[in-house]
Every structure is written in C-alpha cells, then in structure tokens.
Design a protein around this motif. Structure first.
Motif, PDB file in Angstrom:
ATOM      1  N   LEU A 152      12.951  13.570   9.110  1.00 37.75           N
ATOM      2  CA  LEU A 152      11.500  13.442   9.139  1.00 37.75           C
ATOM      3  C   LEU A 152      10.886  14.111  10.369  1.00 37.75           C
ATOM      4  O   LEU A 152       9.667  14.324  10.423  1.00 37.75           O
ATOM      5  CB  LEU A 152      11.109  11.954   9.107  1.00 37.75           C
ATOM      6  CG  LEU A 152      10.424  11.472   7.834  1.00 37.75           C
ATOM      7  CD1 LEU A 152      11.135  11.979   6.593  1.00 37.75           C
ATOM      8  CD2 LEU A 152      10.360   9.957   7.814  1.00 37.75           C
ATOM      9  N   LYS A 153      11.717  14.429  11.332  1.00 33.55           N
ATOM     10  CA  LYS A 153      11.298  15.125  12.548  1.00 33.55           C
ATOM     11  C   LYS A 153       9.981  14.609  13.137  1.00 33.55           C
ATOM     12  O   LYS A 153       9.010  15.356  13.285  1.00 33.55           O
ATOM     13  CB  LYS A 153      11.142  16.628  12.266  1.00 33.55           C
ATOM     14  CG  LYS A 153      12.463  17.349  11.982  1.00 33.55           C
ATOM     15  CD  LYS A 153      12.253  18.863  12.068  1.00 33.55           C
ATOM     16  CE  LYS A 153      13.000  19.636  11.021  1.00 33.55           C
ATOM     17  NZ  LYS A 153      14.457  19.509  11.009  1.00 33.55           N
ATOM     18  N   GLY A 154       9.923  13.339  13.428  1.00 30.63           N
ATOM     19  CA  GLY A 154       8.753  12.786  14.106  1.00 30.63           C
ATOM     20  C   GLY A 154       7.584  12.454  13.206  1.00 30.63           C
ATOM     21  O   GLY A 154       6.541  12.014  13.672  1.00 30.63           O
ATOM     22  N   GLU A 155       7.751  12.673  11.891  1.00 32.83           N
ATOM     23  CA  GLU A 155       6.669  12.316  10.959  1.00 32.83           C
ATOM     24  C   GLU A 155       6.408  10.816  10.961  1.00 32.83           C
ATOM     25  O   GLU A 155       5.303  10.376  10.657  1.00 32.83           O
ATOM     26  CB  GLU A 155       7.051  12.730   9.529  1.00 32.83           C
ATOM     27  CG  GLU A 155       6.487  14.064   9.084  1.00 32.83           C
ATOM     28  CD  GLU A 155       6.908  14.338   7.652  1.00 32.83           C
ATOM     29  OE1 GLU A 155       6.402  13.643   6.760  1.00 32.83           O
ATOM     30  OE2 GLU A 155       7.755  15.233   7.437  1.00 32.83           O
ATOM     31  N   ALA A 156       7.435  10.044  11.255  1.00 33.22           N
ATOM     32  CA  ALA A 156       7.252   8.594  11.276  1.00 33.22           C
ATOM     33  C   ALA A 156       8.036   8.004  12.442  1.00 33.22           C
ATOM     34  O   ALA A 156       9.094   8.501  12.824  1.00 33.22           O
ATOM     35  CB  ALA A 156       7.722   7.973   9.967  1.00 33.22           C
ATOM     36  N   ASP A 157       7.495   6.939  12.973  1.00 32.61           N
ATOM     37  CA  ASP A 157       8.117   6.262  14.099  1.00 32.61           C
ATOM     38  C   ASP A 157       9.424   5.589  13.661  1.00 32.61           C
ATOM     39  O   ASP A 157       9.583   5.182  12.511  1.00 32.61           O
ATOM     40  CB  ASP A 157       7.153   5.217  14.643  1.00 32.61           C
ATOM     41  CG  ASP A 157       7.644   4.609  15.923  1.00 32.61           C
ATOM     42  OD1 ASP A 157       7.580   5.307  16.948  1.00 32.61           O
ATOM     43  OD2 ASP A 157       8.116   3.463  15.893  1.00 32.61           O
TER      44      ASP A 157
ATOM     45  N   ARG B 157       0.846  -1.194   0.000  1.00 29.81           N
ATOM     46  CA  ARG B 157       0.000   0.000   0.000  1.00 29.81           C
ATOM     47  C   ARG B 157       0.877   1.239   0.000  1.00 29.81           C
ATOM     48  O   ARG B 157       2.002   1.200   0.456  1.00 29.81           O
ATOM     49  CB  ARG B 157      -0.909  -0.007   1.235  1.00 29.81           C
ATOM     50  CG  ARG B 157      -1.909  -1.131   1.193  1.00 29.81           C
ATOM     51  CD  ARG B 157      -2.784  -1.147   2.418  1.00 29.81           C
ATOM     52  NE  ARG B 157      -3.703  -2.286   2.358  1.00 29.81           N
ATOM     53  CZ  ARG B 157      -4.560  -2.599   3.331  1.00 29.81           C
ATOM     54  NH1 ARG B 157      -4.629  -1.852   4.416  1.00 29.81           N
ATOM     55  NH2 ARG B 157      -5.345  -3.640   3.198  1.00 29.81           N
ATOM     56  N   ASN B 158       0.311   2.293  -0.489  1.00 29.06           N
ATOM     57  CA  ASN B 158       1.076   3.529  -0.623  1.00 29.06           C
ATOM     58  C   ASN B 158       0.785   4.463   0.549  1.00 29.06           C
ATOM     59  O   ASN B 158      -0.295   5.028   0.642  1.00 29.06           O
ATOM     60  CB  ASN B 158       0.717   4.207  -1.937  1.00 29.06           C
ATOM     61  CG  ASN B 158       1.751   5.239  -2.316  1.00 29.06           C
ATOM     62  OD1 ASN B 158       2.851   5.235  -1.771  1.00 29.06           O
ATOM     63  ND2 ASN B 158       1.405   6.111  -3.243  1.00 29.06           N
ATOM     64  N   THR B 159       1.780   4.621   1.429  1.00 25.74           N
ATOM     65  CA  THR B 159       1.547   5.428   2.628  1.00 25.74           C
ATOM     66  C   THR B 159       2.472   6.640   2.651  1.00 25.74           C
ATOM     67  O   THR B 159       3.513   6.648   1.992  1.00 25.74           O
ATOM     68  CB  THR B 159       1.813   4.592   3.891  1.00 25.74           C
ATOM     69  OG1 THR B 159       3.206   4.271   3.934  1.00 25.74           O
ATOM     70  CG2 THR B 159       0.997   3.318   3.893  1.00 25.74           C
ATOM     71  N   PRO B 160       2.080   7.655   3.415  1.00 24.47           N
ATOM     72  CA  PRO B 160       2.903   8.872   3.529  1.00 24.47           C
ATOM     73  C   PRO B 160       4.330   8.578   3.971  1.00 24.47           C
ATOM     74  O   PRO B 160       5.277   9.152   3.418  1.00 24.47           O
ATOM     75  CB  PRO B 160       2.173   9.684   4.596  1.00 24.47           C
ATOM     76  CG  PRO B 160       0.760   9.221   4.532  1.00 24.47           C
ATOM     77  CD  PRO B 160       0.824   7.773   4.169  1.00 24.47           C
ATOM     78  N   ALA B 161       4.478   7.673   4.933  1.00 24.76           N
ATOM     79  CA  ALA B 161       5.818   7.371   5.432  1.00 24.76           C
ATOM     80  C   ALA B 161       6.690   6.833   4.304  1.00 24.76           C
ATOM     81  O   ALA B 161       7.827   7.288   4.109  1.00 24.76           O
ATOM     82  CB  ALA B 161       5.747   6.354   6.572  1.00 24.76           C
ATOM     83  N   GLN B 162       6.147   5.907   3.553  1.00 25.31           N
ATOM     84  CA  GLN B 162       6.919   5.327   2.457  1.00 25.31           C
ATOM     85  C   GLN B 162       7.247   6.362   1.397  1.00 25.31           C
ATOM     86  O   GLN B 162       8.377   6.430   0.909  1.00 25.31           O
ATOM     87  CB  GLN B 162       6.134   4.174   1.830  1.00 25.31           C
ATOM     88  CG  GLN B 162       6.068   2.977   2.732  1.00 25.31           C
ATOM     89  CD  GLN B 162       5.170   1.897   2.173  1.00 25.31           C
ATOM     90  OE1 GLN B 162       5.644   0.985   1.509  1.00 25.31           O
ATOM     91  NE2 GLN B 162       3.886   2.014   2.422  1.00 25.31           N
ATOM     92  N   GLN B 163       6.264   7.169   1.047  1.00 21.36           N
ATOM     93  CA  GLN B 163       6.489   8.218   0.058  1.00 21.36           C
ATOM     94  C   GLN B 163       7.615   9.150   0.502  1.00 21.36           C
ATOM     95  O   GLN B 163       8.523   9.465  -0.273  1.00 21.36           O
ATOM     96  CB  GLN B 163       5.211   9.043  -0.148  1.00 21.36           C
ATOM     97  CG  GLN B 163       4.140   8.345  -0.965  1.00 21.36           C
ATOM     98  CD  GLN B 163       2.816   9.094  -0.916  1.00 21.36           C
ATOM     99  OE1 GLN B 163       2.788  10.332  -0.878  1.00 21.36           O
ATOM    100  NE2 GLN B 163       1.716   8.360  -0.911  1.00 21.36           N
ATOM    101  N   ALA B 164       7.545   9.568   1.758  1.00 15.37           N
ATOM    102  CA  ALA B 164       8.536  10.517   2.267  1.00 15.37           C
ATOM    103  C   ALA B 164       9.934   9.912   2.228  1.00 15.37           C
ATOM    104  O   ALA B 164      10.896  10.556   1.790  1.00 15.37           O
ATOM    105  CB  ALA B 164       8.167  10.941   3.688  1.00 15.37           C
TER     106      ALA B 164
END
Ligand SMILES: [Mn+2]
Ligand SMILES: [Mn+2]
Ligand SMILES: [Zn+2]
Ligand SMILES: [Zn+2]
Lengths: 125, 125
Positions: free
Chosen positions: A32-37, A4-11
């Motif tokens: 990423l400053k906390g955008e993803a774990d 699946r296409n997720t924001p974390a992967q895109q970033a």
DNA sequence: CTCACTAATGCAACAATGTTGCAATAATAA
DNA sequence: TTATTATTGCAACATTGTTGCATTAGTGAG
C-alpha cells in the motif's frame, strides 16, 4: 454499528481477493506504500474477521496472516484446514486437507491452528 | 562450547520435568519469583532446545511454550504431534496424536506446528 | 586448594507485532 | 446540505523476545 465503505478497506479487500496467498499486515502495508496507516490496516483486518469475510491464522513466525473465507457459509464458518508457509518465498497458503485430531476423553475443541512449513513447489531445493 | 551447571538451569529443568504441561517463559518467571532474570530464562530455554532437551511450540496466543523431549532419540527428534491449549486454565499439553498432512505435489515439509485449543477435561463447561 | 578461562547472568536497550485513546476526517442517511 | 458517527491517523502503550556488555561464577588444570 453500520459499516462504511472506505478506500483503505476497498484496497485491502482487493489485495486479499487478488492474492493467491494469505497476507500479513506488513505485507499489506508494503504494497500500500503509505496509502493507509499501520493501525488502520490492523483495524480493517480485524473488522474483516469479525464480519466473517476473512479468517486469521497465527503463524509460528510470530505474525498473523489473513485469508479470505471461501467455502464458509454465512453463519457457519469452518477453518479447520492446514496452512502452509514457504520458508523461502514466505508464501502462505490454505491447504485443502482438513485437520482431524482426536482429543483425549473429556476435551472439547474450540479452534484449530495447524501449520506446515517448508519449501513450496517453486522454491524447491 | 561446554555447558555449565547453574542454579537457574537446574531450577528451570526441574520445573519442566515436574510439570505435566508445557511451560512458557512467563509461567516460569512467575514460579521462580525473581530467582532468575527474564532474559536468563529465555536464554536457558533456547539452550535447552539447541541441546535437544526440549522442543519449542509456538502458540496462537502469541507465546512460545517449551516441553521436554520424551520419545526423541539423541540424534533424531520428531515433534510432529498435536498440541492442546485449554483456553480456561491455560494448560498446554503435547497430545499423542501424530500430525499427518498431505501436501500439494512438489511441496516438502520441514516443520509442523499444530494446535487445538478448547476446554480440557477439568475445565469442561 | 588456587587460579585462569570463559560460560552464564543481569541489566539496559532494542526490535517486532499488535492494541488503545483521542482528536480530526469523511461516509452515509435524512 | 447537514447531522451523525464510523473510520482514520498519530502517539503512546503492551507484550514477547533478542542483543550488547560488563560482571559473576562454574569448571578443569596445575
Ligand atoms: Mn470463514
Ligand atoms: Mn525432541
Ligand atoms: Zn515458495
Ligand atoms: Zn483446563
């Protein structure tokens, strides 16, 4: 298992694509400053490697770095090039130079992990 | 700082001398069966490296391996050879082959850490 | 041999990197 | 719109390695 296409992967993919150097989990986390774990980043990077999007190079600084596969074919990956790490600016690069090592008789190679560390052109002393 | 001769050091040095392959801390700990503390083994190995008795090679399995310096001169150490790790029997060997990598212009090398992993002659499939 | 000095050790605590279990969330296709 | 399940976040854990500190034990001097 369909992806699946997720924001974390895109970033993370965007970062890898725009970065001239290979990236480690902590570099990505910082940017990423906390955008993803933390764990998500590790999982995304592992998935990229499974899918043949990136290759993992284990450095002698104790971290793994991830670089986009550029010259790899869909079903034929070859990552037998040298890698360079600048001890000053920490930049990690895939070098053009291919690794050519002749093994003792009877030995067979599965994988190659070759590093040169030192000063890059910008950090030259 | 003058070095002292202790049982732990003697035992570890003997192991390294009699072993055909490079050793990691956990391998040494296992073979020593509680004769020496985990931390002591790490400290002894680091001391051996400082003293130019051994060299450390950081593997892509996440561990450091230690090998006796054989062809090194007292004040001129060169560890720019390939290393091999058997993915089956875990044996780690210093190979004869020297690493020859040409860097991009302006780059300078301080250190080299080159691994080939695969199957050794005994573990061949 | 005895003693003082301090290198080396053992233990506990910590740091860094990475993985796993599990419940909650959110892509995706029907 | 809804059901399915891939992905996420969080906590907990594993592994490798280092550091602080009190204790132990080599070593050289006397
Ligand atoms: Mn590739
Ligand atoms: Mn040496
Ligand atoms: Zn640099
Ligand atoms: Zn083997």
């Amino acid at each position: 298992m369909k992806r699946r296409n997720t924001p974390a992967q895109q970033a993370i993919l965007a970062m890898l694509k725009s970065s001239p150097s290979a990236l480690s989990q902590d570099m990505i986390e910082q940017q990423l400053k906390g955008e993803a774990d933390r764990v998500t980043i590790y999982r995304v990077l592992n998935r990229f490697c499974e899918d043949g999007l990136t290759h993992r190079i284990v450095s002698d600084d104790g971290k793994s770095y991830f670089a986009l596969c550029k010259k790899c074919e869909k079903h034929h990956h070859a990552h037998d090039h040298f890698h360079f790490r600048c001890v000053h600016c920490q930049k990690v690069e895939c070098l053009e130079e291919e690794v050519k090592a002749s093994l003792p008789a009877g030995y067979s190679a599965l994988n190659v992990n070759c590093w040169v560390s030192g000063y890059c052109a910008e950090c030259r002393v």
